[in-house]
Each structure stands twice: as C-alpha cells, then as structure tokens.
Scaffold this motif. Structure first.
Motif, mmCIF file in Angstrom:
data_model
loop_
_atom_site.group_PDB
_atom_site.id
_atom_site.type_symbol
_atom_site.label_atom_id
_atom_site.label_comp_id
_atom_site.label_asym_id
_atom_site.label_seq_id
_atom_site.Cartn_x
_atom_site.Cartn_y
_atom_site.Cartn_z
ATOM 1 N N LEU A 1 0.769 -1.108 -0.064
ATOM 2 C CA LEU A 1 -0.085 -0.124 -0.131
ATOM 3 C C LEU A 1 0.826 1.350 -0.064
ATOM 4 O O LEU A 1 0.291 2.439 -0.170
ATOM 5 N N ILE A 2 2.132 1.077 0.503
ATOM 6 C CA ILE A 2 2.776 2.610 0.656
ATOM 7 C C ILE A 2 3.141 3.064 -0.683
ATOM 8 O O ILE A 2 3.166 4.032 -0.973
ATOM 9 N N ARG A 3 3.037 2.021 -1.554
ATOM 10 C CA ARG A 3 3.412 2.642 -3.215
ATOM 11 C C ARG A 3 2.131 3.181 -3.699
ATOM 12 O O ARG A 3 1.916 3.793 -4.793
ATOM 13 N N ASP A 4 0.993 3.190 -2.871
ATOM 14 C CA ASP A 4 -0.543 3.985 -3.392
ATOM 15 C C ASP A 4 -0.618 3.261 -5.009
ATOM 16 O O ASP A 4 -1.028 4.042 -5.654
ATOM 17 N N PRO A 5 -0.679 1.986 -5.067
ATOM 18 C CA PRO A 5 -1.251 1.352 -6.337
ATOM 19 C C PRO A 5 -2.837 1.712 -6.429
ATOM 20 O O PRO A 5 -3.476 2.115 -5.746
#
Ligand SMILES: Nc1ncnc2c1ncn2[C@@H]1O[C@H](COP(=O)(O)OP(=O)(O)O)[C@@H](O)[C@H]1O
Ligand SMILES: [Mg+2]
Lengths: 278, 262
Positions: free
Chosen positions: A158-162
């Motif tokens: 989630l940290i990569r905000d896909p």
C-alpha cells in the motif's frame, strides 16, 4: 470528456482470457478458460472457488505476471503488456525479503522508485503504525508471526499507493480471530481511498463480508467464472457483526448452493488427473 | 547443561587425555612402557617445545605466514567464487557449457596440484595461496550459484511487482540471497583456506606451520610434530571463533536453526 470516459472505464477487464500451462510431458493443461471479468474503479471484488481452480492464475494475469494464450487483459482501458504497473500484489506465499527488517521491507518499494531513503523510511514508519506494527520495525520476517508478516506485506504494497490492489488468499493461513481483525483492518485502509480490489479467498463468508461483488469460479481444469453476485450490505461494515445479519445469511445460502457442487467436483477431479487438449 | 558446566566437562576431557598420555609414555606397566616416547613423545616435552616457541618468539613468523596465506586464499577464492557463481547462475548457457569442466576440476584431489603450483609460483607464499584458492573457490562458487538459483519465486515476483528493475533485483534480491548462502558455508571455506596453506607448506616451503611440522618429522622430532599440531589446532579454533562472530553479525536476519544450512 476524458474524465467522464475514464470514470466508466473498468480498472481491470479480462476478456475471454484463457491460460494454459505446458506440463512436463509437453501436453498443455488449460487452467482457466475464457474468463470474463471486470472490476470497476473503487470496487472490491472477491473471487471464490475450489482449491486449484485457477484463482491465483487469474490474479497473475491481472498482475501481468502471466500472459493469457488467448483473450485479453485491459487495465484502465489499456491492453496489458508486461507487468501491471498500476497494481500492488499481496501474494499467497510468504514474499517478504527475509534479509530486510520490517521497516526496510515496507520502505523498499519507495526506495527503488527513486525516493530518498530518509523520506521512504519515515513513510514506512507511518505505514507500519497504521497496520499496528510500529513496535516491530526492527524485526526480521522470521521474528514475526504469520499475521504480522501479512500486515507488513500489506503495508509494503500500500505504501506505493497502487490504483489496483490484488490480494491472493492474504489471510488464508491465519487463525479465525486474526482473519477477522485483518479483515476489518483491510476494510478500514481501503475505505480511505477506495482502490479497485481483486481479492481471492476460499472462504465464502469472508468474501461476502468484505466485497461489493462475489465471483464464483468452477472447478478446473478449464475453470470458468460461473456466478457473479452483488453484495448489497451497507458500508462501513464490521465483519464481526455483519455475519449476524439476515441479508448476509440469505446471500450466503444462495451462493453456497452453487459453490457446493463445484467444491465437490474439485475434490473428485483432484483425485483423478484430467488433461484437456493434447 | 549450563555454559560453565559444559566448559568444565570439556576441560576435563583434555585433562584426562593428557594424563593418560603422560602415564602411558612415562610410567612402566609390568616393566614396560606401553607408548615408547620415541614415537609418542610425552606431554612435558611437547609443552616445553610450545612454550619455547612462544618464549623465543620463533613461532610468530610461522603463524603470521600461515595466517597471511589463509587470508589471501580465502579472499581470492571467495571473490572468484562469488563472481563466477553469480555469472553462471545468471547465464544458464554459460553454466551448461562449462558444467562438465567445473565438475572435473572440482573432482580433482587438490594435493596433486601442489607440485605444479610450486613449479609455477615458486616456494614462496603464492603456491600455497593458489592451493587454498582451488579449495575455497569451489565451495563459494557452488553456494553462490545455489543462492542465486534458489531465490523463492514469490519473493522474486514480489520484487518485480514492487517496481524493481534488473539492477535493483541484483542488489536487493539475488545478491543478499547469494551472500547468505556463502556466509552459511563460511566455516567450511575458511577451514579449507587454512588446509590449503598448511598442506602447501608441508609439501615444500621455507616457513609456516606446515613447514614447522614437516621439519620436525624430517628429524624424527616427535615432540616438535605434536607441538606443531597443537599450535595448528589452536590456530584453527581461534579462526573458527572469529568466523562464528562474523557469521552472527552477517546472518542476523536468519533464524538460528537455518544458519548452518549449507
Ligand atoms: N506452472 C504451472 N504448470 C502447470 N500447472 C499449473 C502451474 N501453475 C498452476 N497450475 C495448475 O493450474 C491450476 C490452477 O492453479 P492456481 O491458479 O494456483 O489455483 P488456485 O485456485 O488454488 O489459486 C491448478 O490445477 C494447478 O495445478
Ligand atoms: Mg492460489
């Protein structure tokens, strides 16, 4: 015009996607046949099917890790070539980097994307906190429980905000209580920005409790999508409570009526290997 | 068993063996000494020889030479092993072509190479280093090769989905995996570096622990041979302790039970 069009464009669209594997004896094994599936932007879709029916295969197509032998996969309207850069994928198997700490595991996606290490680590700390693991930043994966590892995995993705989230039986190996806690955590995180989610599970209750739509796959080989139900239960949901509602039970009974046969077929077939197409 | 107690028992074994050795080589049993000192020496002579070496300082030069040869053999062998292991694992065609030759070279008993290395590189340290390298190289090579090959498919797919390019995959996935396999065979490869050095010295040199032992054997100085073996054993144990410390640092991410996998 552009915005109007993209709002209607599905995040994931599989059009008659067929996947076949070459077996060791050079015969082809059709895992998934002509899968037709569409996930709208912001929609949470759960896939349920008997084990070995091709659920992971379907996710791998959406991720761009597998290419269908025929049919097409489109991501936000674009034909998928190579890896799906819009997707984050939480794998069924353990896939954290064992030589990195929880914090490093979460930060790595930003670091390889070119963010400064300090910034990546700071954001990773916040993500670890939001999955409830602030105190475990310095631990290596083998020092975490199965549920904690899955939470690190969730933060890592989630940290990569896909824009799209692919999840393959993420809570499969966890105990019942942990599954429910994880389910609520997932719904909480998802409700903040409503990504398109394709969520695979073998647990029909979990599927109904979490999803907007439940898709049922038939037993393989040559598995197909044989049912598609809309879950009209209100949000926000608490998956402890929602299982007590009458609508939940009615839907569960309806879907189970279809799924039961496939589960039995799945067992029968896994006892006798069947090949399709020479 | 507590640590103190374990150490005590371990020390007792040594005391018992030395005592037995002493009795059998000095006290006559029914008029006969069971182990003639000419062949078995005795603890006092051996101890005196060891003390002598350290008091006069004669041993340090030999120890330093053997240590230096071992270090060079380990470093050069490891570098080569890592490089080729990585290259072969990433280039399956290269690996397939060279496969029979790698196996042939590895099957060769290295001792037969010692005279050739002496011929090529002389009696100095380099012929010993070369012998150590041929031992270390293959251990590291096979482990690194395995480490790159055995990266879990899920971890690899995850890395790619997280956006890693080829170079980043190398750095964050293949490299750590290869090194972890290499580190888990550290005891073996360091041990072989020392073996290479000592055997090389033994077969022809002018300094080092192997030379010391060989010289003593040459004049039937059994006390000298035993003293040399004890110093060598202590040397190896000391190095092994250092390796254990290094390993604990390098593999701290691994569960204790898996650290000695290879
Ligand atoms: N690489 C492969 N080669 C051959 N068969 C495969 C391969 N991967 C998966 N399969 C087969 O395809 C079918 C679907 O697999 P999968 O998608 O993993 O099922 P699941 O629904 O349990 O996730 C299974 O019957 C499996 O045996
Ligand atoms: Mg699966």
């Amino acid at each position: 015009m552009e915005a109007g069009r993209s709002a209607g464009t599905p995040a994931i669209e599989l059009e008659d996607a067929t996947v076949a594997f070459r077996l060791a004896d050079a015969r082809m094994f059709t895992a998934v046949a002509q899968a037709r599936l569409s996930v709208a932007d912001g929609e949470f879709v759960a896939i349920v099917g008997p084990t070995g029916c091709g659920k992971s295969t379907l996710l791998n197509i959406a991720a761009g890790l597998l290419r269908p032998v025929s049919g097409a996969a489109r991501i936000f309207g674009q034909p998928l070539a190579g890896l799906n850069r819009d997707a984050g994928y939480l794998f069924q198997a353990d896939s954290l980097f064992p030589w990195k700490t929880a914090l490093e595991n979460v930060a790595i996606g930003l670091e390889v994307g070119g963010r400064a290490r300090g910034e990546a680590r700071a954001r990773a700390e916040r993500w670890l906190a939001s999955v409830g693991l602030a105190a475990f930043a310095g631990r290596y994966p083998h020092m975490l429980s199965g549920g904690q590892r899955k939470r690190v995995g969730l933060a890592q993705v989630l940290i990569r905000d896909p824009r799209i989230l692919l999840m393959d039986e993420p809570f499969g190996p966890l105990d019942a209580q942990t599954r429910q806690i994880m389910g609520n955590l997932l719904l909480d995180l998802w409700s903040r920005d409503r990504k398109a989610v394709l969520f695979v599970t073998h647990d029909l209750e979990e599927a109904i409790a979490l999803a907007d739509r439940v898709v049922i796959m038939s037993a393989g080989p040559g598995s197909r999508i044989i049912g598609d139900w809309r879950v009209a239960l209100a949000r926000p949901r608490d998956i402890f409570e929602i299982r007590l509602e009458k609508d939940f039970h009615d839907l569960h009974r309806e879907i189970w009526g279809v799924l039961k046969d496939e589960v039995m077929k799945g067992y029968a077939q896994s006892a006798t290997p069947v090949e399709t197409r020479a | 068993m507590s640590r103190g107690r374990l150490l005590l028992y371990q020390a007792l074994v040594a005391v018992a063996i030395v005592a037995l050795w002493h009795v059998l080589t000095t006290v006559p049993v029914s008029g006969r000494i069971l182990l003639p000192p000419f062949f078995f020496s005795n603890p006092f002579d051996v101890g005196k020889q060891i003390v002598d070496w350290f008091v006069t300082g004669a041993i340090w030069r030999h120890l330093a030479i053997t240590l230096w040869e071992s270090i060079l053999a380990f470093v050069i062998g490891s570098l080569g092993g890592v490089l080729f292991g990585f290259w072969f694992a990433r280039q399956p065609r290269v690996a397939a072509v060279f496969d029979p030759y790698v196996k042939m070279a590895n099957a060769l008993p290295r001792v037969v190479l010692a005279p050739i290395f002496t011929l090529w590189l002389g009696l100095g340290i380099w012929s010993k280093v070369a012998l150590g390298v041929t031992l270390v190289f293959f251990i590291v090579f096979f482990n690194v090769y395995q480490g790159v090959k055995e990266v879990s498919g899920a971890v690899l797919a995850n890395a790619r989905m997280l956006g890693m390019n080829e170079r980043q995959l190398m750095r964050h996935v293949y490299w750590p995996s290869a090194l972890s396999w290499m580190f888990s065979s550290l005891h073996t490869s360091v041990g072989f570096a020392v073996v290479g050095a000592v055997v090389g010295e033994y077969l022809g040199s002018a300094a080092g622990l192997g030379y010391l032992i060989q010289q003593a054997e040459g004049v039937f100085d059994v006390a000298g041979v035993f003293a040399g073996m004890f110093v060598l054993s202590a040397f190896v144990i000391l190095i092994d302790l250092l390796v254990t410390v290094a390993e604990r640092r390098l593999l701290k991410w691994r569960p204790e039970a898996e650290r000695h996998a290879a």
